[in-house]
Design a protein around this motif. Structure first.
Motif, short mmCIF file in Angstrom:
data_model
loop_
_atom_site.label_atom_id
_atom_site.label_comp_id
_atom_site.label_asym_id
_atom_site.label_seq_id
_atom_site.Cartn_x
_atom_site.Cartn_y
_atom_site.Cartn_z
N GLU A 12 0.81 -1.22 0.00
CA GLU A 12 0.00 0.00 0.00
C GLU A 12 0.84 1.27 0.00
O GLU A 12 0.30 2.38 -0.09
CB GLU A 12 -0.93 0.01 1.22
CG GLU A 12 -2.06 -0.99 1.18
CD GLU A 12 -1.63 -2.40 1.58
OE1 GLU A 12 -2.36 -3.35 1.27
OE2 GLU A 12 -0.55 -2.54 2.19
N LEU A 13 2.15 1.13 0.10
CA LEU A 13 3.01 2.31 0.25
C LEU A 13 3.02 3.20 -0.98
O LEU A 13 2.97 4.43 -0.87
CB LEU A 13 4.44 1.85 0.56
CG LEU A 13 5.51 2.97 0.49
CD1 LEU A 13 5.32 3.96 1.63
CD2 LEU A 13 6.91 2.38 0.50
N ALA A 14 3.10 2.61 -2.16
CA ALA A 14 3.39 3.38 -3.37
C ALA A 14 2.40 4.52 -3.62
O ALA A 14 2.81 5.64 -3.95
CB ALA A 14 3.45 2.45 -4.58
N GLU A 15 1.11 4.25 -3.47
CA GLU A 15 0.12 5.28 -3.81
C GLU A 15 0.20 6.47 -2.87
O GLU A 15 0.16 7.63 -3.30
CB GLU A 15 -1.30 4.69 -3.79
CG GLU A 15 -1.49 3.45 -4.64
CD GLU A 15 -1.02 3.60 -6.07
OE1 GLU A 15 -0.89 4.74 -6.57
OE2 GLU A 15 -0.78 2.55 -6.71
N VAL A 38 10.32 -0.30 -3.39
CA VAL A 38 9.32 -1.36 -3.24
C VAL A 38 8.54 -1.63 -4.52
O VAL A 38 8.09 -2.74 -4.75
CB VAL A 38 8.34 -1.05 -2.08
CG1 VAL A 38 9.09 -0.91 -0.78
CG2 VAL A 38 7.53 0.20 -2.35
N THR A 39 8.36 -0.59 -5.37
CA THR A 39 7.60 -0.75 -6.62
C THR A 39 8.30 0.05 -7.71
O THR A 39 7.83 1.12 -8.12
CB THR A 39 6.15 -0.26 -6.45
OG1 THR A 39 5.61 -0.74 -5.22
CG2 THR A 39 5.27 -0.74 -7.61
N PRO A 40 9.42 -0.44 -8.24
CA PRO A 40 10.21 0.34 -9.20
C PRO A 40 9.44 0.76 -10.45
O PRO A 40 9.74 1.80 -11.04
CB PRO A 40 11.36 -0.62 -9.56
CG PRO A 40 11.45 -1.55 -8.39
CD PRO A 40 10.05 -1.73 -7.90
N ALA A 41 8.46 -0.05 -10.86
CA ALA A 41 7.73 0.25 -12.10
C ALA A 41 6.44 1.01 -11.84
O ALA A 41 5.58 1.08 -12.73
CB ALA A 41 7.44 -1.06 -12.85
N VAL A 96 12.83 12.11 -1.63
CA VAL A 96 12.97 10.98 -0.71
C VAL A 96 11.69 10.14 -0.67
O VAL A 96 11.74 8.93 -0.42
CB VAL A 96 13.37 11.44 0.71
CG1 VAL A 96 14.76 12.05 0.70
CG2 VAL A 96 12.37 12.41 1.31
N ALA A 97 10.53 10.77 -0.92
CA ALA A 97 9.29 10.00 -1.03
C ALA A 97 9.35 9.08 -2.24
O ALA A 97 8.93 7.91 -2.17
CB ALA A 97 8.09 10.93 -1.11
N LEU A 98 9.88 9.58 -3.34
CA LEU A 98 10.00 8.76 -4.55
C LEU A 98 11.01 7.63 -4.34
O LEU A 98 10.84 6.54 -4.89
CB LEU A 98 10.41 9.63 -5.74
CG LEU A 98 9.34 10.61 -6.23
CD1 LEU A 98 9.89 11.46 -7.37
CD2 LEU A 98 8.09 9.87 -6.69
N GLU A 99 12.04 7.88 -3.55
CA GLU A 99 13.00 6.81 -3.26
C GLU A 99 12.31 5.63 -2.58
O GLU A 99 12.63 4.47 -2.86
CB GLU A 99 14.11 7.34 -2.35
CG GLU A 99 15.11 8.25 -3.04
CD GLU A 99 16.17 8.77 -2.08
OE1 GLU A 99 16.14 8.39 -0.89
OE2 GLU A 99 17.03 9.57 -2.51
N THR A 140 7.09 6.86 -11.43
CA THR A 140 8.02 7.02 -12.56
C THR A 140 7.82 8.36 -13.25
O THR A 140 8.77 9.06 -13.60
CB THR A 140 7.84 5.87 -13.56
OG1 THR A 140 8.10 4.63 -12.91
CG2 THR A 140 8.78 6.02 -14.74
N LEU A 141 6.56 8.74 -13.46
CA LEU A 141 6.26 10.02 -14.12
C LEU A 141 6.75 11.20 -13.29
O LEU A 141 7.30 12.17 -13.82
CB LEU A 141 4.76 10.14 -14.37
CG LEU A 141 4.17 9.20 -15.43
CD1 LEU A 141 2.65 9.32 -15.46
CD2 LEU A 141 4.75 9.53 -16.81
#
Length: 366
Positions: free
Chosen positions: A291-294, A322-325, A314-317, A330-331
């Motif tokens: 659930e982290l990515a969103e 955990v979800t590179p794609a 750092v949020a994008l890191e 990515t955008l």
């Protein structure tokens, strides 16, 4: 790379400019190349974007200069720049075997009288000049602390000491806006670091149960209900009310639906931006990996559109680990690396503001 837009700082004393860098970037840079863009040089010069990257490999100077022109500087109408090298330890892990025969700088340090990374600065200066961008200052400083000596690369008589960053006019402006300047990038990473394993495990188990319950009781109106749940939580934070763990879990489950996420992303452009970002930051620290990515993407977007490129980075890191794609992550990373201004990036969520306001008007206080 971190970026931030600034306008209220004087060009008269490079020592004052250096003192402002931690506030402009969001943390105190070390072993960094910092680029400040300048506009309206024929009148009263104004600062535009501030960009920081780890010191690039000296042998990669040509490619680095071209990257600046085709990426961060490609759409800014930049007239001039200030280049700053902080420290003297480049990222040699990124060094190519050669630079196509066009340029090369030895890894060996130059004479004591020569500031480090001179070859890199000279190549980048020439590359930018070919595009009509002048270098107003090129400065070297070992670190950004009060009293540290700095010097110019191309003028032996140009030198001085760093003013006290705590007394910087930019620091006062940032403090008044409620922004925080961190001592290092690692301190900033700690802000979004996950909480204890016990908390993450407990939340993971509860989210699994909520997800199973949602599957068993499918409701086509769930998106609307989830939106009300999220906006209600944000408004409660804005009013100074505390949220329970169940409230937070409900929000985290709701924004896992990208339809909900895309609409609540518009809060970054509304009067609810601050309480919403506070909610995303809380959830980023507690969310299990699935659930982290969103919610991390929501935090990154909110931080970036208000000029906090370091926090967005750092949020994008966290997403990239955990979800590179992840599509939105990515955008956002591509937008930051290309130097797209926050105001321009905000346009992708502009339609969400109307959707959010419509929901709030229909549902009152949610």
């Amino acid at each position: 790379m971190t970026t931030r837009l600034n306008t209220q700082i004087s060009l008269s004393d490079p020592g004052d400019v250096l003192a402002a860098l931690p506030h402009m970037i969001g943390f105190n840079p070390v072993n960094s190349f910092v680029l400040l863009t300048l506009h309206e040089l024929t009148g009263t010069p104004k600062f535009g974007m501030t960009m920081r990257v780890d010191l690039p490999c000296p042998a990669n100077a040509c490619a680095f200069g071209e990257f600046l022109l085709t990426g961060p500087l490609s759409r800014k109408n930049v007239e001039g720049v200030i280049m700053v090298v902080v420290g003297d330890k480049p990222n040699y892990s990124g060094c190519p075997q050669s630079c196509g025969g066009r340029c090369h700088e030895s890894d060996e340090p130059g004479p004591d009288s020569e500031p480090p990374m001179l070859g890199l600065i000279e190549v980048v200066r020439k590359t930018l000049l070919q595009a009509g961008i002048v270098t107003a200052h090129a400065l070297h400083v070992p670190e950004i602390v009060a009293g540290e000596k700095w010097r110019c690369y191309f003028d032996e008589g140009c030198c001085g000491v760093v003013a006290d960053p705590k007394e910087s006019a930019m620091g006062a402006v940032m403090a008044a806006e409620g922004s925080v300047t961190f001592g290092s990038r690692d301190e900033l990473r700690e802000l979004v670091a996950p909480e204890s394993h016990e908390v993450i495990s407990r939340w993971s188990a509860k989210l699994d149960a909520l997800t199973e319950e949602a599957i068993d009781s499918y409701d086509p109106s769930r998106v609307t209900e989830d939106l009300r749940k999220v906006f209600g939580a944000i408004q409660r934070i804005a009013a100074g009310s505390a949220l329970t763990e169940d409230d937070l879990l409900g929000v985290l489950q709701a924004v896992a639906d990208t339809r909900v996420r895309d609409i609540v992303m518009g809060t970054a452009l509304s009067e609810l931006a601050r309480p919403a970002e506070e909610l995303w930051l809380t959830l980023v620290r507690k969310a299990p990996d699935p659930e982290l990515a969103e919610v991390a993407a929501l935090l990154a977007f909110s931080a970036y559109v208000r000029g906090e490129g370091a926090l967005a980075g750092v949020a994008l890191e966290r997403i990239e680990k955990v979800t590179p794609a992840h599509t939105l992550g990515t955008l956002l990373r591509q937008a930051m690396d290309s130097g797209i201004p926050p105001a321009e990036l905000a346009g992708i969520a502009r339609h969400s503001v109307d959707d959010a306001q419509l929901l709030l008007d229909e549902d009152g206080a949610c």
